[in-house]
Design a protein around this motif. Sequence first.
Motif, PDB file in Angstrom:
ATOM      1  N   GLU A   1       0.820  -1.209   0.000  1.00  0.00           N
ATOM      2  CA  GLU A   1       0.000   0.000   0.000  1.00  0.00           C
ATOM      3  C   GLU A   1       0.858   1.266   0.000  1.00  0.00           C
ATOM      4  O   GLU A   1       0.835   2.077   0.924  1.00  0.00           O
ATOM      5  CB  GLU A   1      -0.965   0.003   1.179  1.00  0.00           C
ATOM      6  CG  GLU A   1      -1.943  -1.161   1.138  1.00  0.00           C
ATOM      7  CD  GLU A   1      -2.960  -1.097   2.259  1.00  0.00           C
ATOM      8  OE1 GLU A   1      -3.499  -0.009   2.510  1.00  0.00           O
ATOM      9  OE2 GLU A   1      -3.195  -2.149   2.866  1.00  0.00           O
ATOM     10  N   VAL A   2       1.637   1.419  -1.035  1.00  0.00           N
ATOM     11  CA  VAL A   2       2.579   2.519  -1.166  1.00  0.00           C
ATOM     12  C   VAL A   2       1.879   3.873  -1.086  1.00  0.00           C
ATOM     13  O   VAL A   2       2.449   4.847  -0.575  1.00  0.00           O
ATOM     14  CB  VAL A   2       3.365   2.397  -2.501  1.00  0.00           C
ATOM     15  CG1 VAL A   2       4.334   3.535  -2.689  1.00  0.00           C
ATOM     16  CG2 VAL A   2       4.095   1.062  -2.551  1.00  0.00           C
ATOM     17  N   ASN A   3       0.646   3.961  -1.520  1.00  0.00           N
ATOM     18  CA  ASN A   3      -0.072   5.239  -1.495  1.00  0.00           C
ATOM     19  C   ASN A   3      -0.308   5.745  -0.066  1.00  0.00           C
ATOM     20  O   ASN A   3      -0.620   6.903   0.150  1.00  0.00           O
ATOM     21  CB  ASN A   3      -1.394   5.151  -2.263  1.00  0.00           C
ATOM     22  CG  ASN A   3      -2.296   4.052  -1.730  1.00  0.00           C
ATOM     23  OD1 ASN A   3      -1.857   3.146  -1.038  1.00  0.00           O
ATOM     24  ND2 ASN A   3      -3.567   4.137  -2.070  1.00  0.00           N
TER      25      ASN A   3
END
Length: 108
Positions: A78-80
């Motif tokens: 979940e880089v965002n």
Amino acid sequence: MTLYFTLSFTPKKEMSLSEKLYYSMCIKANSYRYNYGRQANKTLKDINLPDYIPEWVYDVEIKPITTTKANAIIQSLEVNKWGEYTLGELFRFHKGKRLTKEDMSKIM
């Protein structure tokens, strides 16, 4: 057996993936000749390879390597939702002592 050098080969004639993999296997089987500092770049062109490719090479099914776990790990990151941090927020820093040659110890 590990090769400690990287070479790039380009076939002089058209070859299938099976043929390229077969020749790669033959070259790797000779890698023992290049241990202990012997240089492959001087003698590799003289390596003996088979005169013909065995029929079984064309019968082997080549399947690409795949994994489902890598995609699951990447999706779970979940880089965002990542934020920005300074190193000081994540670690404590301490002044070190200068390491001189006298203070170094030999690693066996």
